[in-house]
Design an enzyme around this catalytic site. Structure first.
Site, PDB file in Angstrom:
ATOM      1  CB  CYS A 119     -21.208  -5.201  -0.485  1.00 53.33           C
ATOM      2  SG  CYS A 119     -21.096  -5.840  -2.159  1.00 53.33           S
ATOM      3  CG  ASP A 171      -2.153   0.837   1.039  1.00 55.11           C
ATOM      4  OD1 ASP A 171      -2.426   1.211  -0.106  1.00 55.11           O
ATOM      5  OD2 ASP A 171      -2.838   1.116   2.035  1.00 55.11           O
ATOM      6  CB  CYS A 183     -16.457   2.617   6.115  1.00 52.92           C
ATOM      7  SG  CYS A 183     -18.051   1.825   5.785  1.00 52.92           S
ATOM      8  CB  CYS A 207     -18.978  -2.979   1.469  1.00 51.82           C
ATOM      9  SG  CYS A 207     -17.302  -2.332   1.466  1.00 51.82           S
TER      10      CYS A 207
HETATM   11  C1  B12 Z   1      -7.156   4.108  -3.482  1.00 51.76           C
HETATM   12  C2  B12 Z   1      -7.457   3.030  -2.469  1.00 51.76           C
HETATM   13  C3  B12 Z   1      -8.595   3.160  -1.694  1.00 51.76           C
HETATM   14  C4  B12 Z   1      -9.678   4.194  -2.007  1.00 51.76           C
HETATM   15  C5  B12 Z   1     -10.499   3.716  -3.223  1.00 51.76           C
HETATM   16  C6  B12 Z   1     -10.977   2.258  -3.081  1.00 51.76           C
HETATM   17  C7  B12 Z   1     -11.332   1.576  -4.376  1.00 51.76           C
HETATM   18  N1  B12 Z   1     -12.180   0.587  -4.261  1.00 51.76           N
HETATM   19  O1  B12 Z   1     -10.811   1.944  -5.429  1.00 51.76           O
HETATM   20  C8  B12 Z   1     -10.454   4.220  -0.660  1.00 51.76           C
HETATM   21  C9  B12 Z   1      -9.862   5.319   0.230  1.00 51.76           C
HETATM   22  C10 B12 Z   1     -11.944   4.470  -0.772  1.00 51.76           C
HETATM   23  C11 B12 Z   1     -10.090   2.870  -0.075  1.00 51.76           C
HETATM   24  C12 B12 Z   1     -10.865   2.206   0.844  1.00 51.76           C
HETATM   25  C13 B12 Z   1     -10.540   0.975   1.380  1.00 51.76           C
HETATM   26  N2  B12 Z   1      -9.382   0.309   1.238  1.00 51.76           N
HETATM   27 CO1  B12 Z   1      -8.010   0.826  -0.033  1.00 51.76          CO
HETATM   28  N3  B12 Z   1      -6.710   1.089  -1.341  1.00 51.76           N
HETATM   29  C14 B12 Z   1      -6.565   1.949  -2.300  1.00 51.76           C
HETATM   30  C15 B12 Z   1      -5.336   1.627  -3.162  1.00 51.76           C
HETATM   31  C16 B12 Z   1      -4.196   2.590  -2.790  1.00 51.76           C
HETATM   32  C17 B12 Z   1      -5.609   1.678  -4.671  1.00 51.76           C
HETATM   33  C18 B12 Z   1      -6.942   0.998  -5.103  1.00 51.76           C
HETATM   34  C19 B12 Z   1      -7.195   1.223  -6.560  1.00 51.76           C
HETATM   35  O2  B12 Z   1      -6.331   0.958  -7.387  1.00 51.76           O
HETATM   36  N4  B12 Z   1      -8.366   1.753  -6.898  1.00 51.76           N
HETATM   37  C20 B12 Z   1      -8.707   1.998  -8.288  1.00 51.76           C
HETATM   38  C21 B12 Z   1      -9.801   1.035  -8.695  1.00 51.76           C
HETATM   39  C22 B12 Z   1     -10.059   1.183 -10.194  1.00 51.76           C
HETATM   40  O3  B12 Z   1      -9.259  -0.218  -8.458  1.00 51.76           O
HETATM   41  P1  B12 Z   1      -9.974  -1.335  -7.562  1.00 51.76           P
HETATM   42  O4  B12 Z   1     -11.108  -0.820  -6.810  1.00 51.76           O
HETATM   43  O5  B12 Z   1      -8.889  -2.056  -6.832  1.00 51.76           O
HETATM   44  O6  B12 Z   1     -10.617  -2.169  -8.714  1.00 51.76           O
HETATM   45  C23 B12 Z   1      -9.923  -3.154  -9.388  1.00 51.76           C
HETATM   46  C24 B12 Z   1     -10.951  -4.085  -9.910  1.00 51.76           C
HETATM   47  O7  B12 Z   1     -11.922  -3.367 -10.583  1.00 51.76           O
HETATM   48  C25 B12 Z   1     -10.069  -4.844 -10.835  1.00 51.76           C
HETATM   49  N5  B12 Z   1     -10.676  -5.688 -11.810  1.00 51.76           N
HETATM   50  C26 B12 Z   1      -9.957  -6.122 -12.840  1.00 51.76           C
HETATM   51  N6  B12 Z   1     -10.698  -6.958 -13.531  1.00 51.76           N
HETATM   52  C27 B12 Z   1     -11.907  -7.079 -12.966  1.00 51.76           C
HETATM   53  C28 B12 Z   1     -12.999  -7.820 -13.330  1.00 51.76           C
HETATM   54  C29 B12 Z   1     -14.162  -7.744 -12.543  1.00 51.76           C
HETATM   55  C30 B12 Z   1     -15.352  -8.544 -12.938  1.00 51.76           C
HETATM   56  C31 B12 Z   1     -14.196  -6.926 -11.405  1.00 51.76           C
HETATM   57  C32 B12 Z   1     -15.414  -6.828 -10.552  1.00 51.76           C
HETATM   58  C33 B12 Z   1     -13.063  -6.185 -11.068  1.00 51.76           C
HETATM   59  C34 B12 Z   1     -11.911  -6.271 -11.857  1.00 51.76           C
HETATM   60  O8  B12 Z   1      -9.238  -3.890 -11.453  1.00 51.76           O
HETATM   61  C35 B12 Z   1      -9.222  -2.713 -10.666  1.00 51.76           C
HETATM   62  C36 B12 Z   1      -7.800  -2.276 -10.546  1.00 51.76           C
HETATM   63  O9  B12 Z   1      -7.035  -3.186  -9.765  1.00 51.76           O
HETATM   64  C37 B12 Z   1      -5.037   0.138  -2.731  1.00 51.76           C
HETATM   65  C38 B12 Z   1      -3.544  -0.230  -2.686  1.00 51.76           C
HETATM   66  C39 B12 Z   1      -2.993  -0.410  -4.077  1.00 51.76           C
HETATM   67  N7  B12 Z   1      -1.890   0.212  -4.353  1.00 51.76           N
HETATM   68  O10 B12 Z   1      -3.584  -1.116  -4.877  1.00 51.76           O
HETATM   69  C40 B12 Z   1      -5.683   0.040  -1.326  1.00 51.76           C
HETATM   70  C41 B12 Z   1      -6.422  -1.273  -0.993  1.00 51.76           C
HETATM   71  C42 B12 Z   1      -7.297  -1.617  -2.174  1.00 51.76           C
HETATM   72  N8  B12 Z   1      -7.267  -0.886   0.125  1.00 51.76           N
HETATM   73  C43 B12 Z   1      -7.418  -1.801   1.011  1.00 51.76           C
HETATM   74  C44 B12 Z   1      -8.299  -1.699   2.124  1.00 51.76           C
HETATM   75  C45 B12 Z   1      -8.074  -2.695   3.246  1.00 51.76           C
HETATM   76  C46 B12 Z   1      -9.305  -0.722   2.136  1.00 51.76           C
HETATM   77  C47 B12 Z   1     -10.517  -0.649   3.089  1.00 51.76           C
HETATM   78  C48 B12 Z   1     -11.087  -2.003   3.467  1.00 51.76           C
HETATM   79  C49 B12 Z   1     -10.118   0.151   4.355  1.00 51.76           C
HETATM   80  C50 B12 Z   1     -11.272   0.455   5.305  1.00 51.76           C
HETATM   81  N9  B12 Z   1     -11.759  -0.504   6.058  1.00 51.76           N
HETATM   82  O11 B12 Z   1     -11.716   1.575   5.411  1.00 51.76           O
HETATM   83  C51 B12 Z   1     -11.507   0.200   2.235  1.00 51.76           C
HETATM   84  C52 B12 Z   1     -12.385  -0.689   1.338  1.00 51.76           C
HETATM   85  C53 B12 Z   1     -13.337   0.099   0.499  1.00 51.76           C
HETATM   86  C54 B12 Z   1     -13.707  -0.635  -0.776  1.00 51.76           C
HETATM   87  N10 B12 Z   1     -14.883  -1.232  -0.829  1.00 51.76           N
HETATM   88  O12 B12 Z   1     -12.879  -0.658  -1.710  1.00 51.76           O
HETATM   89  C55 B12 Z   1      -6.640  -3.064   0.633  1.00 51.76           C
HETATM   90  C56 B12 Z   1      -7.632  -4.115   0.096  1.00 51.76           C
HETATM   91  C57 B12 Z   1      -7.291  -5.555   0.409  1.00 51.76           C
HETATM   92  C58 B12 Z   1      -8.295  -6.504  -0.221  1.00 51.76           C
HETATM   93  N11 B12 Z   1      -8.390  -7.688   0.341  1.00 51.76           N
HETATM   94  O13 B12 Z   1      -8.967  -6.186  -1.190  1.00 51.76           O
HETATM   95  C59 B12 Z   1      -5.615  -2.500  -0.428  1.00 51.76           C
HETATM   96  C60 B12 Z   1      -5.214  -3.471  -1.521  1.00 51.76           C
HETATM   97  C61 B12 Z   1      -4.366  -2.059   0.382  1.00 51.76           C
HETATM   98  C62 B12 Z   1      -3.453  -3.234   0.748  1.00 51.76           C
HETATM   99  N12 B12 Z   1      -2.219  -3.241   0.241  1.00 51.76           N
HETATM  100  O14 B12 Z   1      -3.844  -4.137   1.453  1.00 51.76           O
HETATM  101  N13 B12 Z   1      -8.953   2.387  -0.630  1.00 51.76           N
HETATM  102  S1  SF4 Z   2     -18.652  -8.895  -2.134  1.00 51.34           S
HETATM  103 FE1  SF4 Z   2     -19.634 -10.221  -0.601  1.00 51.34          FE
HETATM  104  S2  SF4 Z   2     -21.450  -9.016   0.027  1.00 51.34           S
HETATM  105 FE2  SF4 Z   2     -20.746  -8.150  -1.908  1.00 51.34          FE
HETATM  106  S3  SF4 Z   2     -21.919  -9.204  -3.464  1.00 51.34           S
HETATM  107 FE3  SF4 Z   2     -19.986 -10.314  -3.226  1.00 51.34          FE
HETATM  108  S4  SF4 Z   2     -20.453 -11.932  -1.772  1.00 51.34           S
HETATM  109 FE4  SF4 Z   2     -22.101 -10.425  -1.583  1.00 51.34          FE
HETATM  110  S1  SF4 Z   3     -16.218   1.150   2.745  1.00 49.27           S
HETATM  111 FE1  SF4 Z   3     -17.748   0.024   1.558  1.00 49.27          FE
HETATM  112  S2  SF4 Z   3     -19.687   0.267   2.693  1.00 49.27           S
HETATM  113 FE2  SF4 Z   3     -18.262   1.790   3.483  1.00 49.27          FE
HETATM  114  S3  SF4 Z   3     -18.780   3.611   2.307  1.00 49.27           S
HETATM  115 FE3  SF4 Z   3     -17.048   2.606   1.246  1.00 49.27          FE
HETATM  116  S4  SF4 Z   3     -17.990   1.287  -0.279  1.00 49.27           S
HETATM  117 FE4  SF4 Z   3     -19.611   1.888   1.164  1.00 49.27          FE
END
Ligand code: B12
Ligand code: SF4
Ligand code: SF4
Length: 389
Positions: free
Chosen positions: A203, A143, A250, A253
């Site tokens: 979620c 990260d 948070c 989800c």
């Molecule tokens: C920016 C970031 C955030 C942002 C944006 C989150 C987001 N979803 O993009 C914010 C601040 C909101 C955030 C929140 C959280 N984060 Co964060 N975050 C990051 C960071 C730095 C980059 C994520 C990113 O690239 N986002 C851009 C979007 C486009 O990418 P993505 O959501 O990962 O989506 C991927 C999928 O779509 C995927 N994909 C590819 N093919 C396909 C096909 C299908 C069908 C699907 C569905 C997806 C898919 O490609 C995308 C790019 O990788 C990473 C660390 C890193 N360097 O990767 C940590 C990371 C993702 N975060 C992490 C964590 C723990 C969290 C939180 C749980 C913290 C918390 N409890 O508050 C929350 C979870 C929120 C959520 N539901 O995502 C962990 C997740 C671990 C895991 N098991 O997934 C990471 C990997 C950090 C780590 N090294 O452990 N985060």
């Molecule tokens: S991520 Fe977990 S809660 Fe969300 S749709 Fe998939 S199985 Fe259900």
């Molecule tokens: S961490 Fe998950 S449940 Fe919480 S606001 Fe972000 S997307 Fe929604």
């Protein structure tokens, strides 16, 4: 140097991976997989769409060119493999919020994971060099470096993308950190992770702010995790009530996810337990009384809670206090409104007082309005007073 190069060539990619797996397990990592250092094409495309839709909000590091985030060789020219590791941080569930605290997301209950994981990653790399008798060029991080870690981990077989966008592993759920070792060593790649959410959409339905716009797509501008951690400005008024008692991050989800309900097992790392750091809930009045950066650093040093900065964390605690209707927090909120040097804190304290209400809140807000030098905070006070009429 040459001898090492020679030895490296004779190594079987499978042998090296086996040794790595054993050593990683012994160090406490729960998951390990390997992928090649080739570009993460699909992740890159999804990232581009996400950026273009404005969903990266104000996170400067997420606005970098897509190639930088999706091509491991941009991070290390000589890269041949990306080793993706997973470590469960699951520290258990929150007890009821009887004491009116500010809720902390599970990943942040204990010590700063960047530090804890990096130490073990470095020693893992050293042990691997010793066991293989070769010098390895590596980048070790979690990260902290621009790489799509979830995409790399999915390629390496650690899990599949849930609709909440988290990477889910069929055996341990999604409460795990991802860490990476980019190596100039050829290792046998694993097959990509597979799995499915089936018909579940819990979620998406449960997200308090509607931030999950489509399966696997989170709009950071609406996500409570972004609003309370990465965001440096105000929490938009229209979202404040939905933030509830979350003071840092948070987990909604992930809490509702059946994979976690069934599979989450408590982390083996003592660093991530509640008593190693800030814990499950913050004492709101205590946080609201922190007036200097030094005091703040001292209080939260070594934990992830320093990330939003002093004003950011106080802002969050104001919102949680308002949402909890925390009458006990009125004196601390009044002090924030009168004394805090940050307009961000004063504005959110005004909002919280407006939400809690009562004669005292009204008097203090009226008095503060006369002295408030900042236009944004004055508007917050006026709106709070309007709500109290
Ligand atoms: C920016 C970031 C955030 C942002 C944006 C989150 C987001 N979803 O993009 C914010 C601040 C909101 C955030 C929140 C959280 N984060 Co964060 N975050 C990051 C960071 C730095 C980059 C994520 C990113 O690239 N986002 C851009 C979007 C486009 O990418 P993505 O959501 O990962 O989506 C991927 C999928 O779509 C995927 N994909 C590819 N093919 C396909 C096909 C299908 C069908 C699907 C569905 C997806 C898919 O490609 C995308 C790019 O990788 C990473 C660390 C890193 N360097 O990767 C940590 C990371 C993702 N975060 C992490 C964590 C723990 C969290 C939180 C749980 C913290 C918390 N409890 O508050 C929350 C979870 C929120 C959520 N539901 O995502 C962990 C997740 C671990 C895991 N098991 O997934 C990471 C990997 C950090 C780590 N090294 O452990 N985060
Ligand atoms: S991520 Fe977990 S809660 Fe969300 S749709 Fe998939 S199985 Fe259900
Ligand atoms: S961490 Fe998950 S449940 Fe919480 S606001 Fe972000 S997307 Fe929604």
């Amino acid at each position: 140097m040459e001898i090492w190069e020679e030895q490296k060539r004779t190594l079987g990619p499978d042998d090296a991976k086996l040794i790595l797996k054993e050593k990683a397990r012994a160090k406490g990592f729960d998951l390990l997989g390997v992928t090649s250092a080739e570009p993460l094409a699909e992740g890159g495309e999804r990232l581009k769409e996400w950026q273009e839709a404005g969903m990266a909000a104000d996170m400067g590091y997420m606005h970098r060119p897509v190639e930088l985030l999706s091509e491991p060789k941009r991070l290390q020219k000589s890269a041949r493999s990306v080793v993706s590791l997973g470590v469960s941080y699951y520290p258990g569930n929150h007890p009821e919020n009887d004491g009116g605290g500010g809720r902390v997301a599970r990943y942040a209950w204990g010590k700063d994971y960047h530090v804890a994981i990096k130490e073990r990653l470095r020693s893992l790399r050293t042990e691997l060099e010793e066991a293989l008798g070769v010098r390895i060029k590596a980048r070790a991080f979690t990260d902290a470096v621009p790489l799509l870690e979830r995409s790399a981990a999915q390629h390496a077989g650690l899990g599949f993308f849930g609709r909440n966008s988290c990477l889910i592993n069929g055996n341990i759920g999604s409460y795990f950190f991802i860490a990476d070792l980019i190596l100039d060593l050829e290792l046998e790649p694993d097959v990509h992770g597979t799995g499915t959410c089936g018909k579940c959409a819990r979620c998406m339905v449960s997200c308090p702010t509607g931030a999950i716009k489509a399966p696997g797509v989170v709009d950071a501008r609406l996500c409570i995790s972004y609003l309370t951690i990465e965001n440096r400005g105000e929490i938009p008024r229209e979202l404040r009530r939905a933030v509830g008692d979350w003071a840092f991050g948070c987990d909604v989800c992930q809490e509702v996810c059946p994979y976690n309900k069934r599979k989450a097992t408590v982390s083996r790392w003592p660093e991530f337990s509640a008593n190693a750091g800030a814990g499950q809930y913050l004492k709101i009045e205590e946080v609201l009384s922190i007036r200097t950066e030094e005091e703040f650093e001292k209080r939260f040093e070594g934990t992830p809670l320093t990330r939003p900065g002093r004003a950011g964390l106080l802002r969050n605690c104001c919102v949680a206090a308002g949402n909890l209707g925390l009458v006990e927090a009125i004196p601390a909120l009044v002090d924030c409104l009168r004394e805090d040097e940050s307009p961000l804190v004063r504005g959110h304290a005004a909002w919280a007082l407006g939400e809690i209400g009562g004669a005292e809140a009204r008097t203090v807000l009226r008095e503060a309005l006369e002295k408030e030098p900042d236009a944004g905070s004055s508007t917050e006070i006026e709106l709070a007073l309007e709500g109290l009429l």
